[in-house]
Design a protein around this motif. Structure first.
Motif, short mmCIF file in Angstrom:
data_model
loop_
_atom_site.label_atom_id
_atom_site.label_comp_id
_atom_site.label_asym_id
_atom_site.label_seq_id
_atom_site.Cartn_x
_atom_site.Cartn_y
_atom_site.Cartn_z
N ILE A 88 0.84 -1.20 0.00
CA ILE A 88 0.00 0.00 0.00
C ILE A 88 0.87 1.25 0.00
N GLY A 89 1.95 1.25 0.79
CA GLY A 89 2.84 2.41 0.80
C GLY A 89 3.54 2.62 -0.54
N ILE A 90 3.99 1.52 -1.18
CA ILE A 90 4.63 1.66 -2.49
C ILE A 90 3.63 2.18 -3.52
N ALA A 91 2.36 1.71 -3.44
CA ALA A 91 1.35 2.20 -4.37
C ALA A 91 1.08 3.69 -4.19
N VAL A 92 1.01 4.14 -2.95
CA VAL A 92 0.80 5.58 -2.70
C VAL A 92 1.99 6.39 -3.19
N LEU A 93 3.21 5.87 -3.00
CA LEU A 93 4.40 6.57 -3.48
C LEU A 93 4.40 6.69 -5.00
N ILE A 94 4.09 5.57 -5.71
CA ILE A 94 4.06 5.61 -7.17
C ILE A 94 2.96 6.55 -7.66
N GLN A 95 1.82 6.56 -6.98
CA GLN A 95 0.72 7.43 -7.41
C GLN A 95 1.06 8.90 -7.20
N SER A 96 1.92 9.22 -6.23
CA SER A 96 2.27 10.61 -5.97
C SER A 96 3.37 11.13 -6.88
N LEU A 97 4.09 10.24 -7.58
CA LEU A 97 5.19 10.68 -8.44
C LEU A 97 4.65 11.23 -9.74
N PRO A 98 5.33 12.21 -10.35
CA PRO A 98 4.87 12.74 -11.66
C PRO A 98 5.06 11.72 -12.76
N GLN A 99 4.36 11.94 -13.86
CA GLN A 99 4.41 11.03 -15.00
C GLN A 99 5.81 11.02 -15.60
N GLY A 100 6.28 9.82 -15.91
CA GLY A 100 7.61 9.68 -16.50
C GLY A 100 8.71 9.42 -15.49
N THR A 101 8.41 9.39 -14.19
CA THR A 101 9.43 9.11 -13.18
C THR A 101 9.80 7.64 -13.19
#
Length: 366
Positions: A54-67
């Motif tokens: 869940i934490g990794i999913a929230v981190l990926i969702q918060s990153l800008p596109q192309g990261t």
């Protein structure tokens, strides 16, 4: 030194509207104005995902596109190791939040594209005819926008139907009937457009059930305190003495007279079931939470939830006797000395039949 208190959080807690819950977390909600990400409860409270996933999913969702979100790139951002991050990515991939696609470029180089979907339950059904997923992008619902002009220009235009050249009509010879004019061939009918199938809307996503009830949800009633089956003066005196003596072993349990009168019947029920006073004292005072804010509530819970069953009686501990099997003893035949089973001595079956035949023959001869 004493523990430092956050005075700002205490002041914000005093301004929370409505009645505060007596237990559980209390939310102090301050609206975000920048640098925030909207995360659904279906992800934050997913029953089958680990906290790392869940934490990794929230981190990926918060990153800008192309990261870059490879395992090594995420390990550089987080404290978890590469093995835990890889396991979390596999969990997200199994539940539809993440998809990793291998794509071949024009120079024959193979790259991995990572696609993250914040709400996989809202995607159209994969077998729906109107929603064809792109091979490299997350599928989206079919839109009703008109097709661009470039797509229409690429379609091949229908070839024009050649018009037959008019034939020269010669004048008829004298005495002959004029020939009928040739009928031009009929033009083929235009091709009929295929019938469009009705587009069915995607099935609605199942409503997410919150795992934690809201603070305003009605709480279940507490179970009643245990009561002794036969209350006596001796049990009440022993229970009261045990509760008064608890403060010698744990100063947190300095109880008032009203609390002792309330809890004494429960301790009497323990003593009636032949629980030793030292065992009751250890059960009530061992492994205390720190800090202990409500000692009476803790005693009430432990006296109710940890009540031992009554001791079994002497008859209950006796192993039931196995039923005895009566075995017919062996006997020796008086005529042929053959062994046979019979409750009484005598003759075997063959000798008895022989004797019966001999008696019948003698009776017939007479």
């Amino acid at each position: 030194m004493d523990t430092q208190q956050n005075t700002a959080l205490t002041r914000a807690l005093a301004e929370v509207p409505g009645p505060l819950p007596t237990r559980g977390v209390i939310h102090v909600v301050i609206p975000h104005t920048d640098r925030f990400t909207v995360v659904g409860n279906h992800l934050a409270q997913h029953p089958d995902l680990s906290c790392t996933a869940i934490g990794i999913a929230v981190l990926i969702q918060s990153l800008p596109q192309g990261t870059e979100v490879s395992i090594k790139a995420l390990a550089a951002r987080c404290r978890e190791g590469e093995k835990r991050i890889a396991a979390a990515l596999r969990e997200l991939e199994a539940h539809g939040y993440l998809q990793r696609i291998r794509h071949r470029l024009t120079d024959k180089k193979v790259i991995t594209r990572t696609v993250f979907c914040n709400q996989p339950t809202a995607l159209p059904h994969p077998h729906h005819p109107a929603a064809q997923p792109h091979p490299h992008l997350c599928p989206r619902p079919a839109s009703t926008a008109p097709e661009p002009a470039s797509a229409t220009a690429c379609a091949p235009a229908p070839a024009p139907t050649p018009t037959p050249a008019p034939e020269q009509i010669s004048a008829p010879a004298p005495g002959q009937m004029p020939a009928p004019a040739p009928v031009p061939p009929a033009a083929p009918p235009p091709p009929r457009a295929p019938l469009a199938l009705p587009v069915q809307p995607p099935p609605p996503a199942p409503p997410s059930v919150p795992l934690v009830p809201p603070p305003t949800a009605p709480k279940p009633p507490r179970p009643p305190l245990p009561q002794p089956g036969t209350p006596t003066t001796e049990l009440d005196r022993a229970a009261t003495a045990l509760l008064c003596d608890l403060r010698r072993h744990a100063p947190q349990f300095t109880l008032s007279e009203g609390d002792i009168r309330q809890l004494a019947p429960a301790v009497a029920a323990w003593l009636e079931r032949e629980a030793h006073p030292d065992a009751i004292r250890r059960t009530l005072t061992d492994d205390l939470p720190q800090p202990l804010r409500h000692p009476v509530k803790l005693l009430r819970h432990r006296l109710t939830a940890l009540l031992p069953p009554p001791l079994p009686g002497a008859c209950d501990l006796v192993v039931p006797a196995r039923p005895r099997v009566v075995v017919t003893p062996f006997q020796t035949c008086d005529d042929c000395d053959r062994a046979f089973r019979s409750p009484a001595p005598g003759h075997c079956r063959d000798c008895r039949e022989t004797r019966e035949h001999r008696g019948a023959d003698v009776h017939t001869a007479a």
